[in-house]
Design a protein around this motif. Sequence first.
Motif, PDB file in Angstrom:
ATOM      1  N   GLY A  66      41.857  13.475 -14.556  1.00 25.31           N
ATOM      2  CA  GLY A  66      40.708  12.588 -14.469  1.00 25.31           C
ATOM      3  C   GLY A  66      40.855  11.416 -13.526  1.00 25.31           C
ATOM      4  O   GLY A  66      39.931  10.619 -13.388  1.00 25.31           O
ATOM      5  N   GLY A  67      42.016  11.313 -12.864  1.00 24.04           N
ATOM      6  CA  GLY A  67      42.239  10.213 -11.934  1.00 24.04           C
ATOM      7  C   GLY A  67      42.708   8.953 -12.644  1.00 24.04           C
ATOM      8  O   GLY A  67      42.589   8.829 -13.868  1.00 24.04           O
ATOM      9  N   ARG A 114      41.677  24.316 -11.322  1.00 23.00           N
ATOM     10  CA  ARG A 114      40.367  24.880 -11.644  1.00 23.00           C
ATOM     11  C   ARG A 114      40.202  25.121 -13.141  1.00 23.00           C
ATOM     12  O   ARG A 114      39.065  25.190 -13.635  1.00 23.00           O
ATOM     13  CB  ARG A 114      40.178  26.194 -10.900  1.00 23.00           C
ATOM     14  N   SER A 115      41.303  25.257 -13.854  1.00 21.58           N
ATOM     15  CA  SER A 115      41.221  25.528 -15.294  1.00 21.58           C
ATOM     16  C   SER A 115      41.059  24.263 -16.126  1.00 21.58           C
ATOM     17  O   SER A 115      40.768  24.344 -17.324  1.00 21.58           O
ATOM     18  CB  SER A 115      42.489  26.272 -15.754  1.00 21.58           C
ATOM     19  N   LEU A 116      41.237  23.101 -15.516  1.00 23.26           N
ATOM     20  CA  LEU A 116      41.165  21.851 -16.269  1.00 23.26           C
ATOM     21  C   LEU A 116      39.753  21.609 -16.794  1.00 23.26           C
ATOM     22  O   LEU A 116      38.771  21.794 -16.071  1.00 23.26           O
ATOM     23  CB  LEU A 116      41.575  20.677 -15.376  1.00 23.26           C
ATOM     24  N   PRO A 117      39.619  21.180 -18.034  1.00 22.85           N
ATOM     25  CA  PRO A 117      38.288  20.848 -18.547  1.00 22.85           C
ATOM     26  C   PRO A 117      37.738  19.612 -17.851  1.00 22.85           C
ATOM     27  O   PRO A 117      38.514  18.796 -17.334  1.00 22.85           O
ATOM     28  CB  PRO A 117      38.537  20.590 -20.036  1.00 22.85           C
ATOM     29  N   PRO A 118      36.439  19.437 -17.808  1.00 25.44           N
ATOM     30  CA  PRO A 118      35.853  18.273 -17.132  1.00 25.44           C
ATOM     31  C   PRO A 118      36.372  16.962 -17.723  1.00 25.44           C
ATOM     32  O   PRO A 118      36.517  16.823 -18.945  1.00 25.44           O
ATOM     33  CB  PRO A 118      34.353  18.433 -17.382  1.00 25.44           C
ATOM     34  N   ALA A 119      36.636  16.021 -16.841  1.00 27.35           N
ATOM     35  CA  ALA A 119      37.089  14.689 -17.282  1.00 27.35           C
ATOM     36  C   ALA A 119      35.953  13.686 -17.014  1.00 27.35           C
ATOM     37  O   ALA A 119      34.792  13.997 -17.236  1.00 27.35           O
ATOM     38  CB  ALA A 119      38.374  14.315 -16.546  1.00 27.35           C
ATOM     39  N   GLY A 120      36.292  12.500 -16.531  1.00 27.75           N
ATOM     40  CA  GLY A 120      35.275  11.457 -16.390  1.00 27.75           C
ATOM     41  C   GLY A 120      34.402  11.551 -15.161  1.00 27.75           C
ATOM     42  O   GLY A 120      33.327  10.949 -15.101  1.00 27.75           O
ATOM     43  N   THR A 144      38.850  17.256 -11.534  1.00 31.01           N
ATOM     44  CA  THR A 144      38.287  18.332 -12.340  1.00 31.01           C
ATOM     45  C   THR A 144      36.863  18.605 -11.857  1.00 31.01           C
ATOM     46  O   THR A 144      36.314  17.884 -11.026  1.00 31.01           O
ATOM     47  CB  THR A 144      38.253  17.959 -13.835  1.00 31.01           C
ATOM     48  N   ARG A 145      36.250  19.619 -12.404  1.00 36.48           N
ATOM     49  CA  ARG A 145      34.900  19.980 -11.970  1.00 36.48           C
ATOM     50  C   ARG A 145      33.846  18.952 -12.394  1.00 36.48           C
ATOM     51  O   ARG A 145      32.672  19.069 -11.997  1.00 36.48           O
ATOM     52  CB  ARG A 145      34.526  21.369 -12.488  1.00 36.48           C
ATOM     53  N   ALA A 146      34.243  17.940 -13.175  1.00 37.99           N
ATOM     54  CA  ALA A 146      33.297  16.871 -13.518  1.00 37.99           C
ATOM     55  C   ALA A 146      32.945  16.029 -12.291  1.00 37.99           C
ATOM     56  O   ALA A 146      31.896  15.395 -12.250  1.00 37.99           O
ATOM     57  CB  ALA A 146      33.885  15.979 -14.608  1.00 37.99           C
ATOM     58  N   ASN A 147      33.845  16.018 -11.291  1.00 34.32           N
ATOM     59  CA  ASN A 147      33.587  15.303 -10.044  1.00 34.32           C
ATOM     60  C   ASN A 147      32.789  16.244  -9.136  1.00 34.32           C
ATOM     61  O   ASN A 147      33.295  17.277  -8.712  1.00 34.32           O
ATOM     62  CB  ASN A 147      34.915  14.924  -9.389  1.00 34.32           C
ATOM     63  N   PRO A 148      31.530  15.917  -8.830  1.00 32.68           N
ATOM     64  CA  PRO A 148      30.703  16.842  -8.037  1.00 32.68           C
ATOM     65  C   PRO A 148      31.346  17.243  -6.707  1.00 32.68           C
ATOM     66  O   PRO A 148      31.207  18.400  -6.286  1.00 32.68           O
ATOM     67  CB  PRO A 148      29.412  16.045  -7.806  1.00 32.68           C
ATOM     68  N   ALA A 149      32.040  16.302  -6.061  1.00 34.31           N
ATOM     69  CA  ALA A 149      32.673  16.628  -4.782  1.00 34.31           C
ATOM     70  C   ALA A 149      33.752  17.685  -4.959  1.00 34.31           C
ATOM     71  O   ALA A 149      33.883  18.618  -4.149  1.00 34.31           O
ATOM     72  CB  ALA A 149      33.257  15.371  -4.156  1.00 34.31           C
ATOM     73  N   ILE A 150      34.538  17.565  -6.029  1.00 32.85           N
ATOM     74  CA  ILE A 150      35.610  18.524  -6.298  1.00 32.85           C
ATOM     75  C   ILE A 150      35.031  19.858  -6.753  1.00 32.85           C
ATOM     76  O   ILE A 150      35.550  20.929  -6.417  1.00 32.85           O
ATOM     77  CB  ILE A 150      36.580  17.962  -7.346  1.00 32.85           C
TER      78      ILE A 150
END
Length: 292
Positions: free
Chosen positions: A77-78, A149-155, A96-102
């Motif tokens: 999550g940084g 890629r497997s990490l759940p979404p963070a902040g 994580t995929r919660a960051n739109p850029a990532i």
Amino acid sequence: MDVKRFFRIASSALVAFTVVVVVAVGTTYWWGGRKLERTVEVPLQPVAIPTGAAQIAHGRYLYESRGCMDCHGANGGGKQVFDEANGFRVRAPDITRANPAIDRYTPEDWDRAIRHGVAPSGRPLLVMPSEDYNRLSNEDFGALVAYLRSLPPAGGQPGEVHLPWFVQGMYGAGVIKDAAEKIDHSLPPAPAVAAAVNVRYGAYVAESCKGCHGANLRGGHIPGAPPDWPPASNLQPGHAMKAYPTAEQFVAMMRTGKRPDGTDVSRVMPFSAFAKMNDTDLNALYLFLTTR
């Protein structure tokens, strides 16, 4: 020469010197901004990203033991990396995929960022230490990306880099270099190296030390580090490694942060990562650092 004339000359010289300094600082600051906006072309070849549980588990090991977690956090999550009184601030982004850029990253984008220090846009990633990861084999790189890629979404927080004027000036003058400047982008990925306690594999593990200790591991000032950070140790034979006559002592130091005499090693060493290195990696690293 009379006193008045002396002071007139001295004052003129001081003004001229001040102007030269201001112009020089302003120019290097301007060049620092230009460097941040430059485009870096990177030749890439497609890399297959695995999906198997064993590869993802290996990717997690690399993430935790090679320093990625120290900046991006245990959950990806940084976190705040630097927040200095002089205005030097760095926050590593949520990866994580919660960051739109990532979330939009392709395998090629991951390759640019991790192994080349370049964003998908082509601009340099200023603080990303890709010189540590440039020589990752395709197998290890693929496993690492598979885990990310497997990490759940963070902040979902983006990264932040704020440079004080003097740091940007040193960057513009070439005193501080980003990873994209240090890397030979024409080199193909390193071939896979079987994990074993030998010098060849130890050299592969030692690639992750180069961001702080330098390309030849001679140590010295860590480029871009806050001014109060101590220099990195010289890891060439006959220097810092003399304190560790046995592999057991070296492994203990890497896991505890303490030398054989009980004194603390530099606080800036990422021991939270090193402590997670397995015995094979640490013993191979010791062998490489002591037998070159």
